[in-house]
Structures are given as C-alpha cells and as structure tokens.
Design a protein around this motif. Structure first.
Motif, PDB file in Angstrom:
ATOM      1  N   PRO A  71       0.818  -1.206   0.000  1.00 24.50           N
ATOM      2  CA  PRO A  71       0.000   0.000   0.000  1.00 24.50           C
ATOM      3  C   PRO A  71       0.856   1.262   0.000  1.00 24.50           C
ATOM      4  O   PRO A  71       1.976   1.264   0.501  1.00 24.50           O
ATOM      5  N   VAL A  72       0.302   2.318  -0.567  1.00 25.86           N
ATOM      6  CA  VAL A  72       0.950   3.631  -0.509  1.00 25.86           C
ATOM      7  C   VAL A  72       0.256   4.404   0.605  1.00 25.86           C
ATOM      8  O   VAL A  72      -0.927   4.717   0.508  1.00 25.86           O
ATOM      9  N   LEU A  91      -1.975  10.287   2.772  1.00 27.80           N
ATOM     10  CA  LEU A  91      -2.574   9.997   1.472  1.00 27.80           C
ATOM     11  C   LEU A  91      -3.321   8.665   1.467  1.00 27.80           C
ATOM     12  O   LEU A  91      -4.445   8.577   0.988  1.00 27.80           O
ATOM     13  N   GLY A  92      -2.703   7.624   1.993  1.00 30.82           N
ATOM     14  CA  GLY A  92      -3.335   6.302   2.000  1.00 30.82           C
ATOM     15  C   GLY A  92      -4.644   6.297   2.773  1.00 30.82           C
ATOM     16  O   GLY A  92      -5.656   5.778   2.298  1.00 30.82           O
ATOM     17  N   ALA A  93      -4.631   6.893   3.948  1.00 29.81           N
ATOM     18  CA  ALA A  93      -5.848   6.948   4.771  1.00 29.81           C
ATOM     19  C   ALA A  93      -6.929   7.771   4.065  1.00 29.81           C
ATOM     20  O   ALA A  93      -8.115   7.402   4.087  1.00 29.81           O
ATOM     21  N   TRP A  94      -6.531   8.883   3.436  1.00 28.49           N
ATOM     22  CA  TRP A  94      -7.499   9.725   2.725  1.00 28.49           C
ATOM     23  C   TRP A  94      -8.121   8.967   1.550  1.00 28.49           C
ATOM     24  O   TRP A  94      -9.335   8.991   1.366  1.00 28.49           O
ATOM     25  N   TYR A 101     -10.426   2.241  -1.091  1.00 25.95           N
ATOM     26  CA  TYR A 101      -9.190   1.503  -1.376  1.00 25.95           C
ATOM     27  C   TYR A 101      -8.005   2.470  -1.353  1.00 25.95           C
ATOM     28  O   TYR A 101      -8.145   3.634  -1.710  1.00 25.95           O
ATOM     29  N   LYS A 102      -6.848   1.944  -0.983  1.00 21.15           N
ATOM     30  CA  LYS A 102      -5.607   2.712  -1.095  1.00 21.15           C
ATOM     31  C   LYS A 102      -4.991   2.456  -2.470  1.00 21.15           C
ATOM     32  O   LYS A 102      -5.330   1.481  -3.135  1.00 21.15           O
ATOM     33  N   MET A 103      -4.080   3.321  -2.865  1.00 24.35           N
ATOM     34  CA  MET A 103      -3.245   3.018  -4.024  1.00 24.35           C
ATOM     35  C   MET A 103      -2.289   1.911  -3.577  1.00 24.35           C
ATOM     36  O   MET A 103      -1.797   1.918  -2.449  1.00 24.35           O
ATOM     37  N   ARG A 104      -2.026   0.962  -4.488  1.00 24.85           N
ATOM     38  CA  ARG A 104      -1.145  -0.151  -4.157  1.00 24.85           C
ATOM     39  C   ARG A 104      -0.205  -0.404  -5.339  1.00 24.85           C
ATOM     40  O   ARG A 104      -0.550  -0.127  -6.466  1.00 24.85           O
TER      41      ARG A 104
END
Length: 189
Positions: A71-72, A91-94, A101-104
């Motif tokens: 995850p990012v 960023l990930g939490a947002w 979903y997070k960026m991965r």
C-alpha cells in the motif's frame, strides 16, 4: 447464428481484465498473447489506483492482489535540487476513506497472473499466438496468427503502446478511404 465473439489481442492487464468481464457476462472471447507465458517478466511495476481496485474487486481479484501488493500510505515530492517540496503523510488513509481503497503497487506479471488464474475457462487464452493480420469480412473479423485464424465479431487491441492492432486498423482504414481517422495533428499519418 453463432454467438457474439470478441477477439482480444494481448494478454495484458487490460486484455485479461476484459476477459474476466466478458466471462462474467457469458460473452464468448479469445485472447491472443504472443508470449509463451501469460505472465512474462515484462514491465516494471503497476500502480493499482482505487478506481481500478473497485473493478478488480467486482471481478473477484482484489483480495489476491491486495496480498501481493504494497500500500501507498504517504507520498513525498522533491525538487530539482533534491529538497523535499511536498509531503502527504495521510494519502493512504485519505484515499481509503474517500474511495474505499488505497493506491497499491505490485509487479505487472503478478496482476496478469491473478487475472488469468481468476478465469474459469482458460482454453480461451492462446499463448505463443502472435496476431499478424486482421481482415474484415462480411460476417465479422478474422485475425491471422502464426498458426491459426480466429474468427469473431470484433477485435480489441490490448497489445501495448506500440500496438500492431492499431497499425492494422490504420491499414484497413486507409484501404477503405477512411484515413482521416488516423491523421496526426499536423495532417500526416
């Protein structure tokens, strides 16, 4: 009348995602992949954004990809002198709270393997099968490969940035007098 059939040239992320969608809706297809392996060691990484993750989740692939990916959680940007000029620590939490979903990140071959593994009917995937020529017929299309001819109703090019399918589409358009579809901004082809 035979069922509608889609010929997909390229076992890429796009081609295999489309295959999973078509299979889910009971639409016949064939994937023509020129490499021997459906998940060759080509390309570097793949950024799975939240909107793509949602589609992959609907196809039943997300949880396998989540296990393989990183995850990012935060992002930093640097200027030309190497000085940090941006830092997004949440960023990930947002992304997760906004989109679910997070960026991965993961390897390209990992995502193609998961997409392939998710298909129920793997007989529709043809490796070592390079598309050489596309012909429009009275009843649909034919794709000639290095050993077979595949017939269908439509051809989808999922064969990369230097797409041979696009080149074939341009050749066919020019032969039919529709070359303007492929003109560049400067008026050339």
């Amino acid at each position: 009348m035979p069922p509608f059939r889609v010929i997909i040239v390229g076992g890429s992320v796009a081609g295999l995602t489309l295959s999973n969608m078509l299979e889910a809706y009971g639409i016949d297809f064939a994937v023509l992949e020129k490499h021997e392996d459906i998940a060759p060691r080509l390309g570097a990484g793949y950024a799975m954004m939240p909107y793509g993750a949602r589609i992959l989740d609907q196809l039943g692939c997300y949880h396998a990809l989540e296990k393989l990916s990183s995850p990012v959680n935060s992002v930093s940007g640097f200027d030309e002198r190497g000085k940090r000029c941006l830092h997004l620590s949440q960023l990930g939490a947002w992304m997760e709270s906004s989109f679910g979903y997070k960026m991965r990140f993961l390897e390209r071959r990992q995502i193609t393997q998961v997409l392939y593994d998710n298909l129920r009917d793997k007989s529709k995937i043809h490796t070592s099968c390079e598309a050489l020529e596309i012909c429009s017929t009275d009843t649909g299309v034919e794709v000639e490969t290095n050993g077979q001819v595949f017939r269908g109703d439509v051809v989808v090019g999922a064969d990369g940035v230097h797409s041979p399918v696009r080149q074939e589409m341009e050749r066919l358009a020019l032969a039919d007098g529709n070359g303007e579809l492929f003109r560049n901004e400067d008026g050339g082809y």
